[in-house]
Design a protein around this motif. Structure first.
Motif, PDB file in Angstrom:
ATOM      1  N   GLY A   1      49.674  29.884  42.872  1.00 30.77           N
ATOM      2  CA  GLY A   1      49.954  30.777  43.687  1.00 30.77           C
ATOM      3  C   GLY A   1      49.325  32.217  43.636  1.00 30.77           C
ATOM      4  O   GLY A   1      48.848  32.773  44.565  1.00 30.77           O
ATOM      5  N   LEU A   2      49.237  32.728  42.415  1.00 36.19           N
ATOM      6  CA  LEU A   2      48.385  33.773  42.267  1.00 36.19           C
ATOM      7  C   LEU A   2      47.036  33.881  42.531  1.00 36.19           C
ATOM      8  O   LEU A   2      46.729  34.869  43.241  1.00 36.19           O
ATOM      9  CB  LEU A   2      48.578  34.274  40.608  1.00 36.19           C
ATOM     10  N   VAL A   3      46.309  32.753  42.154  1.00 37.12           N
ATOM     11  CA  VAL A   3      45.056  32.887  42.484  1.00 37.12           C
ATOM     12  C   VAL A   3      44.965  32.624  44.098  1.00 37.12           C
ATOM     13  O   VAL A   3      44.001  33.368  44.749  1.00 37.12           O
ATOM     14  CB  VAL A   3      44.168  31.497  41.944  1.00 37.12           C
ATOM     15  N   ARG A   4      45.495  31.989  44.777  1.00 35.78           N
ATOM     16  CA  ARG A   4      45.627  31.578  46.096  1.00 35.78           C
ATOM     17  C   ARG A   4      46.050  32.925  46.890  1.00 35.78           C
ATOM     18  O   ARG A   4      45.158  33.286  47.848  1.00 35.78           O
ATOM     19  CB  ARG A   4      46.620  30.799  46.513  1.00 35.78           C
ATOM     20  N   VAL A   5      46.745  33.759  46.506  1.00 39.80           N
ATOM     21  CA  VAL A   5      47.269  34.826  47.216  1.00 39.80           C
ATOM     22  C   VAL A   5      46.225  35.965  46.872  1.00 39.80           C
ATOM     23  O   VAL A   5      45.712  36.622  47.784  1.00 39.80           O
ATOM     24  CB  VAL A   5      48.712  35.412  46.592  1.00 39.80           C
ATOM     25  N   CYS A   6      45.831  36.132  45.687  1.00 38.37           N
ATOM     26  CA  CYS A   6      45.195  37.295  45.208  1.00 38.37           C
ATOM     27  C   CYS A   6      43.757  37.168  45.832  1.00 38.37           C
ATOM     28  O   CYS A   6      43.139  38.012  46.149  1.00 38.37           O
ATOM     29  CB  CYS A   6      45.098  37.520  43.808  1.00 38.37           C
ATOM     30  N   PHE A   7      42.850  35.928  45.710  1.00 37.31           N
ATOM     31  CA  PHE A   7      41.573  35.650  46.070  1.00 37.31           C
ATOM     32  C   PHE A   7      41.462  35.472  47.559  1.00 37.31           C
ATOM     33  O   PHE A   7      40.658  35.810  48.159  1.00 37.31           O
ATOM     34  CB  PHE A   7      41.104  34.713  45.111  1.00 37.31           C
ATOM     35  N   GLU A   8      42.689  35.000  48.238  1.00 32.60           N
ATOM     36  CA  GLU A   8      42.351  34.587  49.741  1.00 32.60           C
ATOM     37  C   GLU A   8      43.255  35.359  50.678  1.00 32.60           C
ATOM     38  O   GLU A   8      42.643  35.723  51.738  1.00 32.60           O
ATOM     39  CB  GLU A   8      42.855  32.992  49.730  1.00 32.60           C
TER      40      GLU A   8
ATOM     41  N   GLY B   1      41.762  35.910  32.110  1.00 31.50           N
ATOM     42  CA  GLY B   1      40.586  35.599  32.950  1.00 31.50           C
ATOM     43  C   GLY B   1      40.646  35.944  34.427  1.00 31.50           C
ATOM     44  O   GLY B   1      39.946  36.508  34.786  1.00 31.50           O
ATOM     45  N   ILE B   2      41.972  35.634  35.096  1.00 31.03           N
ATOM     46  CA  ILE B   2      42.146  36.213  36.475  1.00 31.03           C
ATOM     47  C   ILE B   2      42.202  37.352  36.780  1.00 31.03           C
ATOM     48  O   ILE B   2      41.462  37.958  37.480  1.00 31.03           O
ATOM     49  CB  ILE B   2      43.312  35.364  36.867  1.00 31.03           C
ATOM     50  N   GLY B   3      42.663  38.004  35.660  1.00 34.15           N
ATOM     51  CA  GLY B   3      42.827  39.623  35.902  1.00 34.15           C
ATOM     52  C   GLY B   3      41.501  40.356  35.710  1.00 34.15           C
ATOM     53  O   GLY B   3      40.881  41.106  36.582  1.00 34.15           O
ATOM     54  N   ALA B   4      40.654  39.727  34.607  1.00 37.09           N
ATOM     55  CA  ALA B   4      39.314  40.160  34.634  1.00 37.09           C
ATOM     56  C   ALA B   4      38.477  39.767  35.782  1.00 37.09           C
ATOM     57  O   ALA B   4      37.637  40.774  36.420  1.00 37.09           O
ATOM     58  CB  ALA B   4      38.633  39.573  33.415  1.00 37.09           C
ATOM     59  N   ALA B   5      38.587  38.750  36.549  1.00 38.24           N
ATOM     60  CA  ALA B   5      37.996  38.199  37.807  1.00 38.24           C
ATOM     61  C   ALA B   5      38.274  39.329  38.825  1.00 38.24           C
ATOM     62  O   ALA B   5      37.337  39.794  39.396  1.00 38.24           O
ATOM     63  CB  ALA B   5      38.518  36.844  38.217  1.00 38.24           C
ATOM     64  N   LEU B   6      39.670  39.645  38.917  1.00 36.64           N
ATOM     65  CA  LEU B   6      39.880  40.463  40.043  1.00 36.64           C
ATOM     66  C   LEU B   6      39.368  41.893  39.606  1.00 36.64           C
ATOM     67  O   LEU B   6      38.723  42.556  40.852  1.00 36.64           O
ATOM     68  CB  LEU B   6      41.337  40.756  39.990  1.00 36.64           C
ATOM     69  N   MET B   7      39.152  42.263  38.361  1.00 34.98           N
ATOM     70  CA  MET B   7      38.698  43.467  38.252  1.00 34.98           C
ATOM     71  C   MET B   7      37.235  43.643  38.536  1.00 34.98           C
ATOM     72  O   MET B   7      36.660  44.741  39.182  1.00 34.98           O
ATOM     73  CB  MET B   7      38.714  44.141  36.833  1.00 34.98           C
TER      74      MET B   7
END
Lengths: 213, 676
Positions: free
Chosen positions: B261-268, B320-326
């Motif tokens: 859910g986090l990946v879907r929402v944050c990245f898309e 990993g996901i937080g770093a990707a968002l940064m």
């Protein structure tokens, strides 16, 4: 056409006030029955040509609201053997004043609602809101179970009036369904009234508070 | 269509197991057999579509459209969905095989048909969560998943602990569903539609404050599901009490729905992220990782220990996901892809080895009838295969080369270390700090699994339970074997697996990295930058194999002459070593308990009764406790406050019909005034 309708609605609104002002249970039942009959005639006034279904529903409404339900209520009243006084929680004069205020408010409100042009002339919305408010006042202000049923009946009449706005798009069959529901509800209440009387030796719904957790 | 077939297999398994619940053997075979079949189909489907590099695998299909406009159930599958379907199918397959043997232990005691049916249903709705194409489908599947999992947590409802855990899980699930619902409604309102397709990039239409609010709601909602600190309190309570195959599914797959859910929402959906989104996820991840492993170290309940490790690993994934968002914020799309790959790679790794460890714990639990490690010991001789599989899982979760945990944590390190140079603001300090904390986590995890494996499987049995233990049945071992093989494959051939992630990073960050991540003959892992680090797990393994002859040769040259002498273990002159002399789990973790005293707040109580001198005590009573800081310092005060508030509100519930009618009346009048 519209004049006749508005006359009937005005009659119904007047009956609201009578219901709020009456102090005796039998007369309250009579008022509710009368209002039901007045409402029952309305589809005949609204419809341009008399269709069989409209006539059938009108007859059924008059019969059920005007005869069957009052008969059921009177029966319940008799078997439960209760006294005929209403014991108001809100006195008759305040009730009347509140009802009148509600009626004025309903008329004002109805004039400010974004309605279709063909409904601007009629009192349908105002009458409907006024009946709902009067019904709610009765429900709040009277403590006997049977008077509550009457309040509920008047409230439902208000909803019925609102439904008449849609008479051309919603078939009267729906109204027929509601009627059936109502009859069953009153029937069940009649039984419950008897049970409450036996369990609590009174029909005062205030005594039901002992049932809470 | 393989996916359709998989879903129908789950449905059939569910129905069949329910119908046959009187014949428990048949229900077991049919239910879990069909689940395994569905798992195989799901794996083949997702691997083939990911390998083909398709961005969209299934275009939106309307399953059902209701009488009310916009109420539709839509499924679609893109690369992200396929990846998570792979996780649920692979782990589901292994657990189904395991359950074929494991469910036998419930014969005559519990309803195996219901267990199998709910297991199938869980796989079905979890798959539906991943392939949902609009909000209705997603939220309905999400809620069903929570409900079914609740049913499974309290499966052994005779146990008070299980009932309480179930209630806690239920409450937390509702909290998370509420947050997610609110967040999605904010998005849907801006989009005017409920389909995921129209939600893509919808964040651009919201004001910054609204986006931040939506982000916070999603982080809380999905964070609860994933079990990130401080929203984790349900996880170490609920996971241990469920049947072990369900624990494995919950820890391996269900908490990953939060990550999905986090990946879907944050990245898309939410559009370009501000810096603090990624930074807060990175911070939450770091805290979760360190605290998770520290709490795990203090546990001597085997399954609770594993549950705390789930919190730790969710933390690593979130890093990993937080770093990707940064990196997305600073405009380093390649690094963002690397960090995202690290997070997602760790997601599947954790699914595989955590499920493996839970299955191992299930086998041990069945053999010894206890979850307390202090009563185990010596199981390596009695359960050879189980202990081998558990050892592999332990090595993998401790991030030791050459297994899969090492690969993904290495990738996470690389992205964090590269991060320092991406920005000049002070935020960059978070990267090396996070890296250091990750290193600490890895070391503590290794210590924890030395304890878990050593105390459970080595030395002498500490109780009769352990002494009478026996090896598990064949399906149980095969189930663990499948996951062990997956661990080894993901560890030794990361370069092969990374290709499957290409369509995914293409979809989310617009880059394909597997080429740059692969060096030389395709067996060396690089970090996608020119001067970055490289590593080859396969090389490490081969090195070990090649070097194996050296000690043999040394032994052959020098050792053969030495006399072989067989003697009892040196025991300080005592006669015979007993289990009481063994290192205990509590003793093992004592140094760390002392170091982190401020966190654990250990309290111990010793009662000594003596006649003449305190040195010659007649009886000793020892108790030690640790304060559960989050419960006592945060949740309990909030809970008390809520209870007080609701007690006040109870005055409204007078019990009088007229009073209630007045409420209705006031509401009605207020609404009318509001409307006019």
């Amino acid at each position: 056409m519209n004049d006749w309708l508005n006359l009937l609605i005005g009659l119904a609104m007047g009956l609201n006030l009578v219901a709020l002002g009456t102090s005796r249970l039998p007369s309250l039942i009579r008022v509710a029955a009368l209002q039901g009959m007045v409402l029952g005639i309305m589809p005949l006034v609204i419809e341009h040509e008399l269709r069989l279904l409209a006539v059938a529903v009108a007859i059924a409404t008059v019969a059920i609201k005007g005869l069957v339900i009052p008969a059921l209520l009177r029966r319940a009243m008799r078997t439960a053997n209760i006294d005929r006084d209403l014991h108001p929680l809100i006195g008759f004069l305040p009730s009347l004043l509140l009802g009148a205020a509600g009626m004025i408010g309903a008329v004002v409100l109805a004039s400010r609602l974004p309605l279709l042009p063909e409904h601007h002339e009629s009192l349908l919305v105002a009458g409907s809101l006024a009946s709902v408010l009067a019904g709610l006042l009765l429900l709040i202000g009277r403590s006997k179970a049977i008077s509550q049923v009457c309040g509920y009946l008047i409230l439902e009449n208000g909803i019925y009036l609102f439904g008449l706005l849609l008479i051309h798009s919603v078939p009267l069959l729906v109204e027929g369904g509601i009627l059936l529901d109502l009859t069953v509800a009153v029937f069940v209440t009649g039984i419950i009234v008897d049970r409450i009387q036996r369990a609590f030796d009174s029909l005062d719904t205030r005594k039901l508070t002992v049932l809470r957790e | 269509m393989l996916l359709t077939f998989a879903l129908w297999a789950y449905v059939a398994g569910m129905a069949g197991a329910l119908v046959l619940q009187r014949a428990e053997r048949l229900a077991n075979v049919l239910g879990f057999g069909l689940a395994a079949l569905g798992g195989v189909c799901g794996v083949v489907f997702s691997v083939s579509s990911l390998a083909a590099g398709r961005a969209v695998t299934i275009a939106p299909v309307t399953l059902w459209s209701g009488p009310i406009p916009d109420v539709r159930l839509v499924v679609e599958a893109d690369a992200l969905s396929c990846f998570f379907v792979l996780i649920v199918s692979l782990v589901g397959l292994a657990i189904s095989v395991f359950s074929l043997g494991y469910a036998r232990t419930y014969y005559g005691r519990k309803n195996v048909g219901v267990l199998a049916a709910v297991f199938n249903a869980l796989l079905l709705v979890t798959t539906l969560v991943f392939i949902a194409g609009n909000l209705w489908m997603f939220l309905i599947a999400w809620e069903l998943m929570a409900l079914l999992a609740y049913g499974m947590v309290s499966f052994e409802h005779e146990d008070r602990e299980a009932r309480q855990a179930g209630v806690l899980y239920f409450i937390m699930s509702h909290l998370d569903a509420a947050c997610i619902l609110l967040g999605f409604l904010m998005l849907a309102q801006a989009a005017g539609d409920f389909s995921f397709a129209s939600l893509r990039g919808i964040g651009a239409k919201l004001s910054p404050q609204q986006r931040d609010a939506a982000f916070m709601l999603f982080v809380i909602g999905f964070g609860i599901k994933a079990g990130a600190v401080p929203l984790h309190i349900w996880l170490p309570v609920a996971h241990p009490v469920a049947p072990s195959n369900i624990s494995a599914l919950m820890s391996g797959v269900l908490i990953k729905t939060g990550i999905y859910g986090l990946v879907r929402v944050c990245f898309e959906f939410l559009g370009p992220p501000p810096m603090w989104w990624g930074a807060s996820l990175l911070a939450a991840g770091t805290v979760s990782a360190v605290l998770g492993v520290l709490y795990a170290l203090m546990e001597h309940d085997l399954k609770r220990l594993l549950a705390y490790h789930s919190i730790e690993n969710i933390g690593i994934i979130l890093m990993g996901i937080g770093a990707a968002l940064m990196f997305l914020h600073t405009g380093h799309a390649v690094l963002a892809s690397l960090a995202l790959i690290a997070g997602l790679y760790h997601t599947i790794n954790h699914a595989v080895f955590k499920a493996l460890l839970f299955l191992g714990a299930g086998a041990v639990l069945h053999a010894t009838h206890t979850r307390n490690m202090e009563e185990m010991g010596g199981l390596a001789k009695r359960m050879r295969w189980t202990s081998l599989f558990f050892l592999v899982g332990a090595v993998a979760i401790s991030a030791l080369p050459p297994l899969n945990g090492f690969v993904s944590e290495w990738l996470t390190y690389q992205s964090l270390l590269q991060g320092f140079g991406t920005t000049t603001s002070l935020v960059r300090l978070m990267f090396p700090l996070g890296g250091a904390m990750l290193a600490l986590t890895g070391a503590l995890a290794a210590a924890c699994f030395v304890k878990a494996f050593g105390i459970t499987f080595l030395a002498q049995p500490r109780s009769d339970h352990a002494r009478n233990a026996h090896e598990a049945s064949l399906p149980v071992l095969i189930g663990q074997g499948v996951l062990t093989a997956a661990c080894v494959f993901l560890g030794l051939f990361p370069t092969a697996f990374l290709k499957l992630l290409d369509p995914l990073t293409q979809q989310l960050t617009g880059h394909q990295l597997s080429q740059q991540l692969t060096l030389a003959n395709g067996l060396v892992l690089s970090d996608a930058t020119a001067q970055g680090g490289t590593v080859s797990t396969l090389g490490i393994t081969l090195m070990a194999v090649y070097l194996l002859p050296v000690p043999l040769a040394l032994w052959a040259m020098f050792g053969r002459k030495a006399r072989t002498r067989i003697a009892p273990t040196w025991d300080c002159g005592q006669r015979g070593l007993t289990p009481q002399m063994e290192y205990t789990a509590t003793g093992f973790s004592k140094p760390l308990r002392m170091i982190f005293k401020a966190l654990f707040r250990p309290r111990r109580e010793v009662q000594r009764e003596y006649d003449f001198s305190p040195y010659f005590a007649t009886t000793l009573r020892f108790e030690s406790h640790m304060e559960e800081v989050f419960q006592t310092r945060f949740y309990r005060p909030v809970n008390l406050w809520l209870l007080r508030l609701s007690r006040r509100l109870r005055a409204l519930q007078a019990g009088s019909l007229q009073a209630y009618l007045i409420y209705v009346f006031i509401t009605l009048v207020a609404l009318l005034l509001f409307a006019s």
